[in-house]
Design a protein around this motif. Structure first.
Motif, PDB file in Angstrom:
ATOM      1  N   PRO A  11       0.723  -1.128  -0.026  1.00 55.78           N
ATOM      2  CA  PRO A  11       0.082   0.025   0.062  1.00 55.78           C
ATOM      3  C   PRO A  11       0.920   1.208   0.009  1.00 55.78           C
ATOM      4  N   ALA A  12       1.918   1.040   0.514  1.00 55.73           N
ATOM      5  CA  ALA A  12       2.864   2.389   0.681  1.00 55.73           C
ATOM      6  C   ALA A  12       3.311   2.590  -0.777  1.00 55.73           C
ATOM      7  N   THR A  13       3.895   1.827  -1.572  1.00 51.19           N
ATOM      8  CA  THR A  13       4.445   2.116  -2.876  1.00 51.19           C
ATOM      9  C   THR A  13       3.023   2.592  -3.822  1.00 51.19           C
ATOM     10  N   ALA A  14       2.064   1.861  -3.389  1.00 50.74           N
ATOM     11  CA  ALA A  14       0.891   2.123  -4.461  1.00 50.74           C
ATOM     12  C   ALA A  14       0.519   3.539  -4.160  1.00 50.74           C
ATOM     13  N   THR A  15       0.720   4.083  -2.709  1.00 48.84           N
ATOM     14  CA  THR A  15       0.477   5.342  -2.546  1.00 48.84           C
ATOM     15  C   THR A  15       1.465   6.216  -3.181  1.00 48.84           C
ATOM     16  N   LEU A  16       2.321   6.072  -2.871  1.00 48.13           N
ATOM     17  CA  LEU A  16       3.376   7.068  -3.594  1.00 48.13           C
ATOM     18  C   LEU A  16       3.331   6.747  -5.147  1.00 48.13           C
ATOM     19  N   ASP A  17       2.915   6.091  -5.767  1.00 45.22           N
ATOM     20  CA  ASP A  17       2.846   5.827  -7.216  1.00 45.22           C
ATOM     21  C   ASP A  17       1.684   6.832  -7.530  1.00 45.22           C
ATOM     22  N   VAL A 152       2.883  13.358   1.416  1.00 41.21           N
ATOM     23  CA  VAL A 152       2.019  12.485   1.160  1.00 41.21           C
ATOM     24  C   VAL A 152       1.413  11.861   2.252  1.00 41.21           C
ATOM     25  N   THR A 153       1.851  11.967   3.620  1.00 42.16           N
ATOM     26  CA  THR A 153       1.173  11.752   4.905  1.00 42.16           C
ATOM     27  C   THR A 153       0.473  13.103   5.365  1.00 42.16           C
ATOM     28  N   ARG A 154       0.572  14.285   4.860  1.00 40.98           N
ATOM     29  CA  ARG A 154      -0.002  15.552   5.224  1.00 40.98           C
ATOM     30  C   ARG A 154       0.511  15.689   6.667  1.00 40.98           C
ATOM     31  N   GLY A 155       1.896  15.530   7.024  1.00 43.97           N
ATOM     32  CA  GLY A 155       2.612  15.329   8.279  1.00 43.97           C
ATOM     33  C   GLY A 155       3.030  16.899   8.573  1.00 43.97           C
ATOM     34  N   ALA A 156       3.337  16.976   9.892  1.00 46.42           N
ATOM     35  CA  ALA A 156       4.128  18.348  10.418  1.00 46.42           C
ATOM     36  C   ALA A 156       5.408  17.537  10.690  1.00 46.42           C
ATOM     37  N   VAL A 157       6.340  18.734  10.993  1.00 51.65           N
ATOM     38  CA  VAL A 157       7.783  18.527  11.560  1.00 51.65           C
ATOM     39  C   VAL A 157       7.927  19.240  12.890  1.00 51.65           C
ATOM     40  N   ALA A 158       8.390  18.386  13.804  1.00 55.28           N
ATOM     41  CA  ALA A 158       8.657  18.864  15.205  1.00 55.28           C
ATOM     42  C   ALA A 158       9.889  18.028  15.634  1.00 55.28           C
ATOM     43  N   GLY A 159      10.551  18.702  16.762  1.00 53.61           N
ATOM     44  CA  GLY A 159      11.574  17.887  17.565  1.00 53.61           C
ATOM     45  C   GLY A 159      10.986  16.955  18.406  1.00 53.61           C
ATOM     46  N   ILE A 160      10.738  15.674  17.848  1.00 52.66           N
ATOM     47  CA  ILE A 160      10.141  14.845  18.864  1.00 52.66           C
ATOM     48  C   ILE A 160      11.001  13.477  19.206  1.00 52.66           C
ATOM     49  N   ALA A 161      12.206  13.705  18.905  1.00 58.22           N
ATOM     50  CA  ALA A 161      13.240  12.461  19.158  1.00 58.22           C
ATOM     51  C   ALA A 161      14.102  12.731  20.234  1.00 58.22           C
TER      52      ALA A 161
END
Length: 164
Positions: A11-17, A152-161
């Protein structure tokens, strides 16, 4: 980096395609005895662990969310909660993570999950032109630009590590 299509994709590769995102498939022989899937991937692919990211699910007050951190780090639950605007989060149960994402632990991709979940990528990803994330099964990683992963994930960036 060329977009790579494979028969028997995930599903990941299909989504990217479908999204027209450029990525490279990086496969390796998974050792069933491996105790750290991310470290195994970094070693098998000859990539520095800071460029290989693991997908972790957390349980918030009402719903699950996805945190993506380098395999040589740990998810900072307080920072993740803050990034999501929540008071606290805890790690999701393994069975719940598998059921909700449609992937098995060690192969949970942040891309192409059954449901769209709030996603946060650790800010360290922006230090790299490309990063690797699980491709949807053990022994399969996908290399792509952090900006494309966020798109593709509609994500955000933050210092979480945090480093152990």
């Amino acid at each position: 980096m060329a977009r790579t299509r494979q028969s028997g994709g995930t599903p990941a590769t299909a989504t990217l395609d479908r999204a027209g995102i450029r990525y490279a498939v990086r496969a390796y022989d998974h050792d069933p005895a491996a105790t750290s899937y991310g470290t195994e991937a970094a070693e098998a692919l000859g990539v520095e662990p800071a460029r290989v990211f693991k997908t972790l699910l957390v349980q918030g007050e009402r719903e699950l969310s996805v945190g993506i951190v380098p395999v040589d780090g740990q998810l900072d639950l307080k920072a993740m909660a803050a990034a999501l605007g929540l008071k606290r989060v805890s790690m999701a149960e393994v069975a719940t993570a598998q059921r909700v994402t449609g992937y098995v632990v060690g192969g949970i991709s942040p891309i192409g999950q059954k449901r769209s979940l709030a996603t946060v990528l650790d800010a360290s990803a922006e230090q790299h032109d490309t990063i690797l994330v699980s491709g949807g099964r053990r022994g399969l990683d996908l290399e792509l630009a952090p900006s494309d992963l966020l798109a593709v994930t509609r994500g955000a960036v933050a210092g979480i590590a945090r480093r152990p």
